[in-house]
Enzyme design. Structure first.
Site, mmCIF file in Angstrom:
data_model
loop_
_atom_site.group_PDB
_atom_site.id
_atom_site.type_symbol
_atom_site.label_atom_id
_atom_site.label_comp_id
_atom_site.label_asym_id
_atom_site.label_seq_id
_atom_site.Cartn_x
_atom_site.Cartn_y
_atom_site.Cartn_z
ATOM 1 C CG ASP A 33 55.888 39.895 45.339
ATOM 2 O OD1 ASP A 33 56.146 40.923 45.992
ATOM 3 O OD2 ASP A 33 56.055 39.816 44.110
ATOM 4 N N GLY A 34 53.722 41.121 47.487
ATOM 5 C CA GLY A 34 52.528 41.963 47.366
ATOM 6 C C GLY A 34 52.199 42.786 48.598
ATOM 7 C CD1 TRP A 38 46.417 43.496 51.031
ATOM 8 C CD2 TRP A 38 47.222 44.884 52.600
ATOM 9 N NE1 TRP A 38 45.544 43.472 52.096
ATOM 10 C CE2 TRP A 38 46.015 44.322 53.069
ATOM 11 C CE3 TRP A 38 47.900 45.785 53.427
ATOM 12 C CZ2 TRP A 38 45.472 44.626 54.307
ATOM 13 C CZ3 TRP A 38 47.355 46.098 54.667
ATOM 14 C CH2 TRP A 38 46.154 45.521 55.100
ATOM 15 C CG HIS A 50 56.721 44.587 54.812
ATOM 16 N ND1 HIS A 50 56.661 43.775 53.706
ATOM 17 C CD2 HIS A 50 57.448 45.671 54.430
ATOM 18 C CE1 HIS A 50 57.318 44.334 52.709
ATOM 19 N NE2 HIS A 50 57.794 45.497 53.119
ATOM 20 C CB SER A 78 66.064 38.510 48.709
ATOM 21 O OG SER A 78 66.069 39.843 48.243
ATOM 22 C CD GLU A 80 69.229 39.530 45.201
ATOM 23 O OE1 GLU A 80 68.343 38.868 45.775
ATOM 24 O OE2 GLU A 80 70.358 39.076 44.936
ATOM 25 N NE ARG A 84 62.082 45.210 48.991
ATOM 26 C CZ ARG A 84 60.843 44.824 48.754
ATOM 27 N NH1 ARG A 84 59.867 45.234 49.520
ATOM 28 N NH2 ARG A 84 60.582 44.012 47.767
ATOM 29 C CG LEU A 143 55.857 20.106 63.190
ATOM 30 C CD1 LEU A 143 54.657 20.843 63.748
ATOM 31 C CD2 LEU A 143 55.429 19.201 62.036
ATOM 32 N NE ARG A 194 56.933 36.456 43.076
ATOM 33 C CZ ARG A 194 58.137 36.978 42.890
ATOM 34 N NH1 ARG A 194 59.119 36.231 42.444
ATOM 35 N NH2 ARG A 194 58.362 38.259 43.127
#
Ligand code: FPP
Length: 246
Positions: A33-34, A38, A50, A78, A80, A84, A143, A194
């Site tokens: 997040d952020g 930023w 992003h 997400s 949701e 955007r 992995l 987070r």
């Protein structure tokens, strides 16, 4: 005393391997997040955040791998996030497309198995096919990197229960649910980090986070560097996990 960036909390990389091993952490998950804030702070469009966020993510994955963490999960988009602005959604999808292409090219050297968590139907035929191809190409790698894409924790639970109904089950166990989640190949996350200052899970890994340790930092995701990652793992290594016991 201020921590020196150069010294990385005064802990060498070899020590991080030991801290990781001793702490028992095998699965770390990130809520990145952020990115928007930023970018805004720098007078840039949100999408630019992003782009830098993907770079920070790649570094974090490499470090986790080098320190011996077997599974990494990230919340890329997400259910949701479709709300955007279209331009931002397009840019996130473009970044994912680019990331998938690089993951294919680097498959021989990265040893990473990619799994996309979420409903692929809404991604469009092209992106869906690319996700499925990368999952198939990397399926034997040791992995695991789970990328939650069009993912929602509640939707995941509903889909698991619907699978069980379709199978004709009339009574179900916890194991039945766990084994029908998108994350069925992975252990539950030991640590969920987070960034961005919000203190909530936002529909992420609702079932799987039962006993996850949670770590919140004000650091905005594009600034999440090696020192921030070390800090979160060192904090985790000090936690006492009791799983409801004493
Ligand atoms: C949250 O920050 C970030 C997202 C919802 C998208 C994250 C996606 C990427 C970094 C790109 C794709 C990922 C990969 C792994 C290739 P925000 O936009 O909500 O930030 P804000 O809270 O400051 O607005």
């Amino acid at each position: 005393m201020l921590f020196s960036k150069k010294k990385n909390l005064g802990i060498e990389s070899e020590d991080m391997n030991k801290i990781v091993a001793d702490s028992g952490i095998t699965h770390i998950a990130f809520i990145m997040d952020g990115n928007g804030r930023w970018a805004n702070k720098r007078g840039l469009p949100r999408e630019a955040g992003h782009g830098v966020g993907v770079k920070a993510f790649k570094k974090a994955v490499t470090l986790c791998r080098d320190w011996g963490i077997k599974t990494v999960t990230t919340y890329a988009f997400s259910t949701e996030n479709w709300k955007r602005p279209p331009q931002e959604v397009r840019e996130i999808m473009r970044l994912l497309d680019e990331y998938i292409k690089e993951a294919e090219d680097d498959n021989e050297k990265n040893h990473i198995r990619y799994i996309f968590l979420g409903d692929k139907e809404r991604l469009g035929e092209e992106l869906k096919a690319k996700c499925l191809y990368l999952e198939g190409l990397t399926r034997d790698n040791p992995l695991t990197l789970n990328i939650a894409l069009n993912y929602g924790g509640r939707a995941e639970l509903v889909s698991a229960v619907n699978s069980l109904i379709a199978e004709g089950k009339t009574e179900i166990s916890e194991e039945d649910i766990s084994s029908r989640l998108y994350t069925k190949e992975s252990p539950d996350p030991d640590l969920i980090v987070r960034t961005g200052g919000e203190v909530r899970l936002s529909n992420f890994l609702l079932w799987q986070s039962q006993y996850s340790e949670l770590y919140f930092t004000d650091c905005l995701w594009p600034d999440f560097d090696e020192m921030e990652l070390r800090r979160s793992i060192i904090e985790f290594s000090k936690r006492k996990r009791r799983y409801g016991g004493v």
